[in-house]
Design an enzyme around this catalytic site. Structure first.
Site, PDB file in Angstrom:
ATOM      1  N   ASP A   1      81.522 -38.889  50.643  1.00  0.00           N
ATOM      2  CA  ASP A   1      81.487 -40.343  50.537  1.00  0.00           C
ATOM      3  C   ASP A   1      82.842 -40.883  50.091  1.00  0.00           C
ATOM      4  OD1 ASP A   1      81.207 -39.150  48.014  1.00  0.00           O
ATOM      5  OD2 ASP A   1      79.161 -39.840  47.742  1.00  0.00           O
TER       6      ASP A   1
ATOM      7  N   ASP B   1      69.849 -41.461  39.147  1.00  0.00           N
ATOM      8  CA  ASP B   1      68.725 -42.110  39.840  1.00  0.00           C
ATOM      9  C   ASP B   1      68.249 -41.309  41.051  1.00  0.00           C
ATOM     10  OD1 ASP B   1      70.773 -42.491  41.657  1.00  0.00           O
ATOM     11  OD2 ASP B   1      70.670 -44.683  41.660  1.00  0.00           O
TER      12      ASP B   1
ATOM     13  N   HIS C   1      70.274 -40.093  43.558  1.00  0.00           N
ATOM     14  CA  HIS C   1      71.044 -40.177  44.811  1.00  0.00           C
ATOM     15  C   HIS C   1      71.780 -38.867  45.090  1.00  0.00           C
ATOM     16  CE1 HIS C   1      74.409 -41.952  42.153  1.00  0.00           C
ATOM     17  NE2 HIS C   1      74.950 -40.861  42.652  1.00  0.00           N
TER      18      HIS C   1
ATOM     19  N   GLU D   1      71.316 -44.179  47.754  1.00  0.00           N
ATOM     20  CA  GLU D   1      70.565 -44.651  46.600  1.00  0.00           C
ATOM     21  C   GLU D   1      69.058 -44.624  46.901  1.00  0.00           C
ATOM     22  OE1 GLU D   1      71.991 -44.809  43.902  1.00  0.00           O
ATOM     23  OE2 GLU D   1      73.703 -46.181  43.780  1.00  0.00           O
TER      24      GLU D   1
HETATM   25  C1  F6R Z   1      80.024 -37.787  44.732  1.00  0.00           C
HETATM   26  C2  F6R Z   1      78.626 -38.017  45.064  1.00  0.00           C
HETATM   27  C3  F6R Z   1      77.605 -38.372  44.058  1.00  0.00           C
HETATM   28  C4  F6R Z   1      77.716 -37.572  42.758  1.00  0.00           C
HETATM   29  C5  F6R Z   1      76.692 -38.098  41.755  1.00  0.00           C
HETATM   30  C6  F6R Z   1      76.761 -37.364  40.441  1.00  0.00           C
HETATM   31  O1  F6R Z   1      80.767 -37.443  45.882  1.00  0.00           O
HETATM   32  O2  F6R Z   1      78.328 -37.937  46.205  1.00  0.00           O
HETATM   33  O3  F6R Z   1      76.331 -38.149  44.617  1.00  0.00           O
HETATM   34  O4  F6R Z   1      77.506 -36.221  43.021  1.00  0.00           O
HETATM   35  O5  F6R Z   1      76.914 -39.464  41.543  1.00  0.00           O
HETATM   36  O6  F6R Z   1      77.963 -37.687  39.821  1.00  0.00           O
HETATM   37  P1  F6R Z   1      78.484 -36.822  38.590  1.00  0.00           P
HETATM   38  O7  F6R Z   1      78.793 -35.492  39.125  1.00  0.00           O
HETATM   39  O8  F6R Z   1      79.727 -37.539  38.153  1.00  0.00           O
HETATM   40  O9  F6R Z   1      77.395 -36.821  37.584  1.00  0.00           O
END
Ligand code: F6R
Length: 263
Positions: A67, A138, A140, A145
């Site tokens: 992403d 959450d 995702h 989301e």
């Molecule tokens: C990042 C991504 C997100 C993260 C998620 C967890 O490329 O795709 O899905 O993996 O937001 O973030 P952290 O690892 O910072 O807890």
């Protein structure tokens, strides 16, 4: 779905690095799917160590990012392209030209065509061999989301207030500085990878790990879609595993698994 409970994130990172090394040995041009955020950092540290020690080479690999934020100035340090340049490209022999990120540079109305080109580029590379994933508090994956279609492809999405608050730490603590919009691989795009490896560390992830592994498959918990995939490894540390009802069974299964099988 295989659940591996490790003592420390570094132990999980070693398992992932081992799987990547096995992939590199098996395929001429392995395709990695890279995540950002805090979770994959121990893996990137381990890949950097292995490359500098000559135990691993990513010179023949290519990579696709999950992403990217929309609307950040080019070269912004929190952009996911920059994170991967800094944490992986600069510290291993993965070539910068072999790293692909969603193209968010054009006008917003050009994004749908850019997203379709991104999915096409993944297909043209032969698909992703090993996709690294974190999980949002959450539920995702990528930036899909809650409520995201389980069959979705790469597209523009709007972040929830919760995700923007979670990610404020990468923007000097200011949730308002976190963009509202992102381009993310869809859940369908992610599920097309051959091996999905989801990592989660710390008790802040315990509840969502239990829901994604042991709860029902639901668009309300996008990561639960992993239950539909044929080769998924969920690697968690003890605090992140603390709400899993079948933790004892996962430990027993892992302890009795033949070493040659890997993850
Ligand atoms: C990042 C991504 C997100 C993260 C998620 C967890 O490329 O795709 O899905 O993996 O937001 O973030 P952290 O690892 O910072 O807890």
């Amino acid at each position: 779905m295989e659940v591996v409970i490790v003592d420390r994130p570094g132990d999980g990172a070693a398992l992932v690095a081992g799987a990547i090394a096995a992939l590199v040995a098996l395929r001429d041009a392995p395709v990695l799917g890279l995540a950002t955020g805090g979770t994959p950092q121990p893996v990137y540290d381990r890949l950097a160590d292995d490359c500098s020690a000559g135990r691993l080479s990513l010179a023949g690999a290519s990579a696709f990012l999950l992403d990217e934020y929309v609307g950040l100035p080019a070269g912004h340090p929190a952009s996911y392209r920059q994170v991967i340049e800094r944490e992986v490209v600069a510290r291993t022999d993965l070539r910068s030209e072999a790293v692909h990120a969603p193209d968010v540079a054009g006008e917003e109305r050009e994004l749908p065509a850019a997203c379709a080109r991104y999915d096409d580029a993944i297909d043209a590379a032969g698909g992703v061999d090993l996709q690294l994933l974190g999980v949002g508090s959450d539920g995702h994956i990528g930036f899909n989301e809650p409520g995201s279609s389980l069959g979705s492809r790469t597209r523009l999405k709007t972040l929830t207030a919760r995700t923007r608050a979670d990610n404020a730490r990468f923007f000097d603590g200011d949730p308002e500085a976190v963009p509202h919009h992102v381009v993310t691989q869809g859940i369908g795009t992610i599920l097309a990878a051959r091996h999905l490896v989801l990592l989660a560390w710390g008790d802040g992830k315990a509840e969502i790990v239990a829901r994604l592994v042991e709860g029902p498959v639901s668009a309300s918990v996008p990561a639960s879609a992993l239950q539909l995939h044929h080769h998924v490894t969920v690697i968690v540390d003890e605090p992140a595993a603390s709400r899993l009802e079948r933790a004892g069974y996962y430990r027993e299964t892992w302890a009795s698994k033949p070493a040659w099988q890997g993850i």
